[in-house]
Design a protein around this motif. Sequence first.
Motif, short mmCIF file in Angstrom:
data_model
loop_
_atom_site.label_atom_id
_atom_site.label_comp_id
_atom_site.label_asym_id
_atom_site.label_seq_id
_atom_site.Cartn_x
_atom_site.Cartn_y
_atom_site.Cartn_z
N GLY A 1 26.35 22.30 -73.39
CA GLY A 1 27.44 21.57 -72.76
C GLY A 1 27.25 20.19 -73.10
O GLY A 1 27.94 19.18 -72.65
N MET A 2 26.09 19.80 -73.76
CA MET A 2 25.65 18.33 -74.30
C MET A 2 25.51 17.36 -73.14
O MET A 2 25.78 16.06 -73.19
N THR B 1 22.29 27.77 -86.16
CA THR B 1 20.79 27.75 -86.03
C THR B 1 20.63 26.45 -86.82
O THR B 1 20.81 26.27 -87.97
N ARG B 2 19.87 25.47 -85.95
CA ARG B 2 19.53 24.07 -86.71
C ARG B 2 17.98 23.88 -86.51
O ARG B 2 17.44 24.50 -85.44
N ASP B 3 17.37 23.08 -87.57
CA ASP B 3 16.03 22.97 -87.20
C ASP B 3 15.66 21.59 -86.78
O ASP B 3 16.28 20.59 -87.15
N LEU B 4 14.60 21.50 -86.02
CA LEU B 4 14.13 20.22 -85.67
C LEU B 4 12.43 20.13 -86.26
O LEU B 4 11.83 21.04 -85.69
N GLY C 1 11.58 14.47 -80.20
CA GLY C 1 12.45 15.13 -81.19
C GLY C 1 13.77 15.54 -80.50
O GLY C 1 13.90 15.84 -79.35
N GLU C 2 14.83 15.71 -81.32
CA GLU C 2 15.90 16.12 -80.72
C GLU C 2 16.93 16.66 -81.75
O GLU C 2 16.86 15.88 -82.93
N VAL D 1 28.66 24.13 -77.17
CA VAL D 1 27.71 23.21 -78.08
C VAL D 1 26.38 22.97 -77.32
O VAL D 1 26.34 22.75 -76.23
N GLU E 1 21.02 17.63 -82.29
CA GLU E 1 22.49 17.87 -81.69
C GLU E 1 23.38 18.43 -82.33
O GLU E 1 22.85 18.99 -83.52
N ASN E 2 24.45 18.77 -81.98
CA ASN E 2 25.66 19.46 -82.73
C ASN E 2 25.24 21.09 -82.84
O ASN E 2 25.56 21.21 -84.10
N ILE E 3 24.51 21.64 -82.01
CA ILE E 3 24.43 23.19 -82.55
C ILE E 3 25.66 23.96 -82.01
O ILE E 3 25.63 24.12 -80.73
N GLY E 4 26.51 24.15 -82.58
CA GLY E 4 27.46 24.98 -82.41
C GLY E 4 27.12 26.32 -82.12
O GLY E 4 26.24 26.81 -82.62
#
Lengths: 131, 292
Positions: A113-114, A94-97, A84-85, A69, A87-90
């Motif tokens: 690895g968070m 694809t996630r947006d900020l 900006g941040e 992750v 989280e939880n991009i497995g």
Amino acid sequence: MKTSLFALASIALALTLSACGLTQTNTPAASGGAQEITVTSTEDACTLSETEVGSGNLSFRVRNEGTEVTEFYLYASDGLRIVGEVENIGPGLTRDLVVGVTAGDYITACKPGMAGEGIRGPLTVTESAQN
Amino acid sequence: MLANYLIGLREGLEASLVVVILIAYLVRSGRRLLLPRIWAGVAAAVVVSLAFGALLTWGPRRLTFQAQEAIGGILSIVAVGFVTWMVFWMASHARGLSAELRGKIDVAAEAGRASLMLVAFLAVGREGLETALFLWAATQAAAGSAATTAPLFSALLGIMTAAAMGFAFYKGVLRINLSRFFTWTGVILIVVAAGVLAYGVHDLQEAAILPGLNSLAFDVSSTIPLTSWYGTLLKGIFNFSPATTWLEATAWTLYVVPTLILFLRHVRRPIAAPAGEAHTDAPVEARLQPVS
């Protein structure tokens, strides 16, 4: 029962209203919206499609091609303050900020690895004409 | 796809634990009739989160980072307030059990009844948006050009595991002797709520609404990695963060110590009983046993 329904409705409304004031447009830069930067996060690399962009709304599309992750951070030039941040991009996601930024130097970081400092890199934001 | 599974498991546990204890409490105190209110609160939280998340995923606008952190942080802190009130309501209600059995009107139950839905809503909804955004991202991955359904499948499997663990926990909690049940569920809720409070504080620190994000009290990330199964369980159940800031640690301690002391004093205080009537736990238990 009536009270709790009312409270629920108020919360839903408050969320929606606050969201209206606290969102940023997702329309492309050409029409005065966000500029899109693609970020690819792997176990040992954090690659940005561009490291010099104009000020205004930036849209980071963070794709996790690693197996852990990951998280993506945009820090101010001190490397501490979070601008900006996401989280939880497995893996495979694809996630947006979307974040509004003024001209200046920034630091980007992917954290597979968070934990820890993350894989850091520079991002220069120049004064853009439309802002 | 273990990583996506663990995210689903963690988010699922964070959402379900408080609800599970609430349900166990209502069942144990013979109030199954109130369960639909809990489910209504849970359903409302799920629907609102998924709808809001979908709007932000496919709609024309995205939530700013500060707004998302502020929503998660503030709702978490509000949820702690409600859960704390709930714990004390449960305690006084437990103390009033014998009175209730003597047929007196239970005013506390009526007051609690109206708020049960809200507590369930907040417990699930506080981090519902983040979970929804994660699930929709997994859905996008399943529908996108690469078309990989594995992340979505793993995430859903994680949430289902959390639900199964919640059910097992519920069955276990119901076995606790009635005289200790209310004390134990109260203590568990207080510790869980303290974790939620620290979590909310951290969200607000990330959004720079509260200071001190980089002053860490301790960092055990290398011993308890968030990516491990035990790191996931500790985070999901107690909201334990391996890298905890001083402000989080302070908020946790300042909440948990006085609340636990007040709570334990509250449950141990003898009930003012009519003269000649012994208030041991045994008769109460004997009379209540058929309920569960």
